[in-house]
Design a protein around this motif. Sequence first.
Motif, PDB file in Angstrom:
ATOM      1  N   SER A  98       0.840  -1.201   0.000  1.00 19.07           N
ATOM      2  CA  SER A  98       0.000   0.000   0.000  1.00 19.07           C
ATOM      3  C   SER A  98       0.877   1.254   0.000  1.00 19.07           C
ATOM      4  O   SER A  98       0.604   2.211  -0.725  1.00 19.07           O
ATOM      5  CB  SER A  98      -0.930  -0.004   1.212  1.00 19.07           C
ATOM      6  OG  SER A  98      -0.191  -0.089   2.404  1.00 19.07           O
ATOM      7  N   GLU A 132     -10.009  -0.696  -3.935  1.00 21.26           N
ATOM      8  CA  GLU A 132      -9.647  -1.395  -2.691  1.00 21.26           C
ATOM      9  C   GLU A 132     -10.209  -0.674  -1.473  1.00 21.26           C
ATOM     10  O   GLU A 132     -10.659  -1.308  -0.520  1.00 21.26           O
ATOM     11  CB  GLU A 132      -8.118  -1.446  -2.550  1.00 21.26           C
ATOM     12  CG  GLU A 132      -7.477  -2.501  -3.403  1.00 21.26           C
ATOM     13  CD  GLU A 132      -5.959  -2.524  -3.212  1.00 21.26           C
ATOM     14  OE1 GLU A 132      -5.315  -3.228  -3.977  1.00 21.26           O
ATOM     15  OE2 GLU A 132      -5.441  -1.819  -2.318  1.00 21.26           O
ATOM     16  N   ASN A 133     -10.152   0.647  -1.525  1.00 22.98           N
ATOM     17  CA  ASN A 133     -10.634   1.410  -0.380  1.00 22.98           C
ATOM     18  C   ASN A 133     -12.131   1.238  -0.178  1.00 22.98           C
ATOM     19  O   ASN A 133     -12.611   1.194   0.949  1.00 22.98           O
ATOM     20  CB  ASN A 133     -10.288   2.890  -0.554  1.00 22.98           C
ATOM     21  CG  ASN A 133      -8.794   3.136  -0.441  1.00 22.98           C
ATOM     22  OD1 ASN A 133      -8.048   2.250  -0.043  1.00 22.98           O
ATOM     23  ND2 ASN A 133      -8.362   4.324  -0.797  1.00 22.98           N
ATOM     24  N   ARG A 134     -12.861   1.143  -1.282  1.00 26.10           N
ATOM     25  CA  ARG A 134     -14.311   0.898  -1.137  1.00 26.10           C
ATOM     26  C   ARG A 134     -14.533  -0.470  -0.524  1.00 26.10           C
ATOM     27  O   ARG A 134     -15.399  -0.656   0.325  1.00 26.10           O
ATOM     28  CB  ARG A 134     -14.989   0.943  -2.497  1.00 26.10           C
ATOM     29  CG  ARG A 134     -14.726   2.245  -3.201  1.00 26.10           C
ATOM     30  CD  ARG A 134     -15.977   2.907  -3.657  1.00 26.10           C
ATOM     31  NE  ARG A 134     -15.684   4.328  -3.657  1.00 26.10           N
ATOM     32  CZ  ARG A 134     -16.275   5.201  -4.438  1.00 26.10           C
ATOM     33  NH1 ARG A 134     -17.225   4.812  -5.235  1.00 26.10           N
ATOM     34  NH2 ARG A 134     -15.947   6.464  -4.380  1.00 26.10           N
ATOM     35  N   ALA A 189     -12.703  -2.041   1.461  1.00 24.42           N
ATOM     36  CA  ALA A 189     -12.289  -2.122   2.863  1.00 24.42           C
ATOM     37  C   ALA A 189     -13.403  -1.686   3.811  1.00 24.42           C
ATOM     38  O   ALA A 189     -13.318  -1.906   5.012  1.00 24.42           O
ATOM     39  CB  ALA A 189     -11.046  -1.269   3.098  1.00 24.42           C
ATOM     40  N   ASN A 225     -11.301   5.164   4.171  1.00 25.44           N
ATOM     41  CA  ASN A 225     -10.855   3.948   3.491  1.00 25.44           C
ATOM     42  C   ASN A 225     -10.635   2.791   4.460  1.00 25.44           C
ATOM     43  O   ASN A 225     -10.054   1.778   4.084  1.00 25.44           O
ATOM     44  CB  ASN A 225      -9.543   4.208   2.762  1.00 25.44           C
ATOM     45  CG  ASN A 225      -9.557   5.510   2.006  1.00 25.44           C
ATOM     46  OD1 ASN A 225     -10.562   5.874   1.420  1.00 25.44           O
ATOM     47  ND2 ASN A 225      -8.445   6.216   2.031  1.00 25.44           N
ATOM     48  N   SER A 245      -8.458   2.464   6.707  1.00 22.33           N
ATOM     49  CA  SER A 245      -7.035   2.149   6.721  1.00 22.33           C
ATOM     50  C   SER A 245      -6.521   2.132   8.155  1.00 22.33           C
ATOM     51  O   SER A 245      -6.985   2.890   9.006  1.00 22.33           O
ATOM     52  CB  SER A 245      -6.277   3.199   5.905  1.00 22.33           C
ATOM     53  OG  SER A 245      -4.895   3.123   6.177  1.00 22.33           O
ATOM     54  N   GLY A 283      -7.839  -0.596   4.182  1.00 25.72           N
ATOM     55  CA  GLY A 283      -7.717   0.199   2.953  1.00 25.72           C
ATOM     56  C   GLY A 283      -6.376   0.925   2.888  1.00 25.72           C
ATOM     57  O   GLY A 283      -5.525   0.767   3.766  1.00 25.72           O
ATOM     58  N   ASN A 284      -6.202   1.712   1.833  1.00 29.60           N
ATOM     59  CA  ASN A 284      -4.970   2.483   1.644  1.00 29.60           C
ATOM     60  C   ASN A 284      -5.162   3.888   2.200  1.00 29.60           C
ATOM     61  O   ASN A 284      -6.244   4.455   2.109  1.00 29.60           O
ATOM     62  CB  ASN A 284      -4.648   2.599   0.153  1.00 29.60           C
ATOM     63  CG  ASN A 284      -4.533   1.246  -0.501  1.00 29.60           C
ATOM     64  OD1 ASN A 284      -3.530   0.574  -0.400  1.00 29.60           O
ATOM     65  ND2 ASN A 284      -5.604   0.826  -1.174  1.00 29.60           N
TER      66      ASN A 284
END
Lengths: 229, 257
Positions: A11, A85-87, A89, B171, B173, B212-213
């Motif tokens: 990441s 990817e963020n969605r 997560a 996100n 993260s 997430g990032n």
Amino acid sequence: MNPVFQYLRSSIGRKQLMGLSGLLLYGFLLVHLFGNLGLLSGPEYFNGYGHLMLHTLKKVVIPIEVLLLGAFLLHLLLGFKVTAENRAARPDRYAVRASKSPRTGFGAYMAVSGVWLLVFILVHVPHFRFGAYRATPLVTYNGVEMRDLYAEAVRSFANGWFTLFYVGSFLLLLVHLAHGVRSSLQSLGINHPRWNPALDFVSYVYAVVICGGFSGFAIWLWSQGGVAA
Amino acid sequence: MNFKLRLWRQANGNAKGNFQEVEAQGVSPDMSFLEMLDEVNNDFLREGKDAVAFESDCREGICGTCSLVINGLPHGPDRGTTACQLYMRKFKDGQTITVEPWRAKAFPVIKDLAVDRAAFDEIISVGGFISVKTGSAPDANGLPVPKRDADSAMDAAACIGCGACVAACPNASAMLFVAAKVSHLGHLPQGQPERQRRVVRMVSKMDELGFGNCSNRNECEAACPKEISVEHIARMNRDYGVSALLGTDRDRSEAGA
Ligand code: FES
């Protein structure tokens, strides 16, 4: 695993690439803006500059263009991947959304402004970069035939909708950069309480100069009403 | 004081959840948010209903167990405060208060407002430790630590691992949590032997677990009950770049120390 491969898959590695490619493209905009200043010196100067860049200095300019294209594609692909990817997560959204962060405002629009800028580039680059081989009129100065980019610009920006599209895109660029620059620096590990106010200042001023500069040219051309000076 | 509560109810991780509306009446302004929920639960139990599940332990803001998103804000509207240290006088009488769990793929719901934060333990287990000499206690001041490093390490060590950073991040993260651990140990001489492998392994684990990032929105810093700064994230970004690209193969491998 190969260290470079592992880094590029992580990441943080991807965010750093995202930041570097973004900063490279951002730096190019300043060069582009300087080029636009040639518009003020009239058609002969401006067209000569275009001819110099796209023809005489081809051997230097084309590798730079390839580099910029590479950075652009990388930035774009990483943007899509990271956003997806963020969605993923956070599969279940919050019913109530709120924020305590002062920085979040512009950051929320990176994907939207990014996609819009993609559309802009798909319109702008084929038009002004490759237009010669299609419709741009030609002029001859001192026996050298070249594209009349000046006339093409004046003609295009006479259309109010065209100008509006450009100015709107520059505003979204402002939004993209207002978050993007500091975010890139943060991803690269540049954050220090002593320097943060200065970094904020420089990045905001830079964003305003770039967007104001390009918008200024668009509006100025539009105000010429299609009459080449 | 009276409140209208909208509490997230979900039988287990696979069930579909929804909000249950309840009136909380006669709430003392000096009750903590959790005490107010205790009272609501007492009413539920008296009526023979299922109590709402939520987590807590110390109730004094130091353990990181409480985990409620209150009106969209992890740990509620106060800065630098855990939900257990949030008092009802901070709310307006008659206000509607929506209570949700931490929402992240890596933090599955166990029941109602309780989520499984074992993912954090997994991240710690791959690098959140130092090698120490066992036996007699070391001499005080035997290892000089510059004040600035000691202060930064202490700021990062304030992390209680509650997961509010993940809950607040758009996100989901875990960067602030991981950065706090990396910074806490990496600032000190005792943390140097594992410095490179720590950051590489913890970040790899974090990526693998489905967090997430980071997009540098700084929501984590604003939500953190210990007000840990995103400067630690910048520091981790630097450390990661150097360690991932220049560290030894052993440092980058998945295996143990
Ligand atoms: S219950 Fe320990 S921090 Fe809230």
